[in-house]
Design a protein around this motif. Structure first.
Motif, PDB file in Angstrom:
ATOM      1  N   UNK A 175      49.887 -36.845  15.422  1.00 47.92           N
ATOM      2  CA  UNK A 175      51.255 -37.340  15.511  1.00 47.92           C
ATOM      3  C   UNK A 175      51.827 -37.151  16.909  1.00 47.92           C
ATOM      4  N   UNK A 176      51.605 -35.959  17.485  1.00 51.64           N
ATOM      5  CA  UNK A 176      52.251 -35.590  18.747  1.00 51.64           C
ATOM      6  C   UNK A 176      51.214 -34.986  19.695  1.00 51.64           C
ATOM      7  N   UNK A 196      51.858 -42.967   8.734  1.00 51.49           N
ATOM      8  CA  UNK A 196      51.756 -41.516   8.553  1.00 51.49           C
ATOM      9  C   UNK A 196      52.068 -41.133   7.105  1.00 51.49           C
ATOM     10  N   UNK A 197      52.807 -41.999   6.423  1.00 53.69           N
ATOM     11  CA  UNK A 197      53.206 -41.733   5.036  1.00 53.69           C
ATOM     12  C   UNK A 197      52.224 -42.371   4.061  1.00 53.69           C
ATOM     13  N   UNK A 242      58.159 -42.221  22.240  1.00 55.62           N
ATOM     14  CA  UNK A 242      59.366 -42.974  21.866  1.00 55.62           C
ATOM     15  C   UNK A 242      59.396 -44.305  22.620  1.00 55.62           C
ATOM     16  N   UNK A 288      59.700 -50.867  12.542  1.00 50.31           N
ATOM     17  CA  UNK A 288      60.070 -49.455  12.452  1.00 50.31           C
ATOM     18  C   UNK A 288      59.775 -48.813  13.794  1.00 50.31           C
ATOM     19  N   UNK A 289      60.722 -48.016  14.281  1.00 56.46           N
ATOM     20  CA  UNK A 289      60.470 -47.389  15.576  1.00 56.46           C
ATOM     21  C   UNK A 289      61.201 -46.067  15.679  1.00 56.46           C
ATOM     22  N   UNK A 290      60.754 -45.260  16.623  1.00 55.68           N
ATOM     23  CA  UNK A 290      61.432 -44.004  16.921  1.00 55.68           C
ATOM     24  C   UNK A 290      62.637 -44.318  17.787  1.00 55.68           C
ATOM     25  N   UNK A 291      63.767 -43.689  17.473  1.00 55.95           N
ATOM     26  CA  UNK A 291      64.961 -43.900  18.295  1.00 55.95           C
ATOM     27  C   UNK A 291      65.357 -42.577  18.968  1.00 55.95           C
ATOM     28  N   UNK A 311      54.686 -45.244  16.022  1.00 56.40           N
ATOM     29  CA  UNK A 311      55.087 -44.231  15.056  1.00 56.40           C
ATOM     30  C   UNK A 311      53.970 -43.227  14.858  1.00 56.40           C
TER      31      UNK A 311
END
Lengths: 227, 227
Positions: free
Chosen positions: B139-140, B42-43, B221, B196-199, B226
């Motif tokens: 993203x969502x 996303x970045x 999640x 890398x992950x969402x926590x 991501x």
């Protein structure tokens, strides 16, 4: 990491180039803030101008005091072009997605540092070797001395760039969405934090029997530190 | 994500600017390879040239077909400077550190895409709104319709840039260190993968009673994705 004693309380000059215009309360020119972001991120993006056009290349970097370093193949057109050129080196870490009640207030929690200077090749063989040692040791403390030494050809095939940080800014956002006045809008809001970490190591094929992961690497993985 | 049907089997032209010179076997100009990296990250880091000097700014981006988008405040000097300008947009993901027997053969496993084009502001209000919807929905998924609508002022205060991808390259390294011929050197070698992950989500202060995390975010999640 380049620790300072006494603590480095200096600031980089606020210039036209580095003044934080958008959300200035998120900005800083303090050496400590800029260096902390450079040190915590191993990946940076280096911007060059070649024939008037921009190029952004990802690379590993490291820091010693007010100098940042990066490296690559001696045949790299970017490194060859960078000699004596103005460079912008940016490090960014996304710490989380910020979900608000309106699209407008969505954001990301992040830390970024943008540093400017003039790039120079490190010519001296000894100095180049020392710089590469620092790259390895910053990432994997204690590893350098266990490695097969670099050959002259290998040192020659590697270019190391060094840049004194002339101007710099850091920018940080953290915390929840800033729209508490809209808290009655019926949608979930908050932060989805992002975590990056080292996971189970993958031994190379052909490792000699009984070659265990060194304790220093086990500790690094255990600590979750990426650098 | 911008899925294609039939699959996009095109390639970007191999130009002087995008030819992968170093380790060409790691490079690709295939649409599918470039798009996959743009979509998974996303970045990005956008490179501009202002008064002859390079600037590299981090931002979120999104993609639709051969176009990449990014956005920011309408007051941003970078976005204002970017109109009709050549831009280089680079996405990079570090997948792991590659530890070899010699410093020289250390590397990183990574995926990076470098795309070039000319940036244009999206002027049309409807088009801008649609683009921002896509950013949120990519993203969502499902979130946009639950949000408080954007006001005219908010749309006006937001600049959206669009760039047709004219030239692009992807570069990927994966796998173990390439020095199996030195496997007898007595040091651990292998890959330290990075994940890398969402926590755990952090609800915003003041959420109405009983406002639960939507299932779509819980799924996101859970999936570890991501994006």
């Amino acid at each position: 990491m380049a620790d300072h004693y006494p603590p480095d309380t200096g600031t980089y000059p606020t210039t036209e180039r580095t003044r934080v215009r958008r959300s200035p309360k998120r900005g800083s020119h303090a050496h400590a803030d800029v260096h902390a972001i450079l040190d915590v991120s191993s990946l940076c993006h280096v911007g060059y101008v070649i024939d008037g056009a921009p190029y952004v290349t990802p690379t590993l970097h490291w820091r010693e005091g007010d100098y940042v370093y990066w490296h690559g193949s001696s045949a790299s057109r970017f490194l060859r072009a960078a000699e004596d050129m103005q460079v912008c080196l940016t490090c960014s870490i996304i710490d989380g997605y910020v979900l608000a009640r309106s699209a407008f207030n969505h954001s990301v929690n992040y830390r970024s540092a943008m540093v400017f200077g003039t790039a120079h090749l490190v010519d001296d063989i000894e100095e180049k070797n020392d710089a590469l040692r620092r790259l390895i040791e910053d990432l994997f403390p204690g590893r350098w001395d266990s490695l097969r030494s670099m050959t002259k050809q290998e040192v020659k095939a590697t270019s190391v760039m060094r840049m004194k940080i002339e101007e710099a800014s850091a920018k940080i956002r953290n915390g929840p969405p800033g729209d508490v006045d809209e808290a009655d809008h019926p949608v979930w809001a908050g932060v989805l934090p992002i975590e990056s970490r080292l996971v189970s190591p993958q031994p190379a094929p052909g490792l000699p029997d009984g070659m265990e992961l060194p304790q220093s690497l086990a500790d690094l993985i255990q600590s979750g530190r990426l650098r």
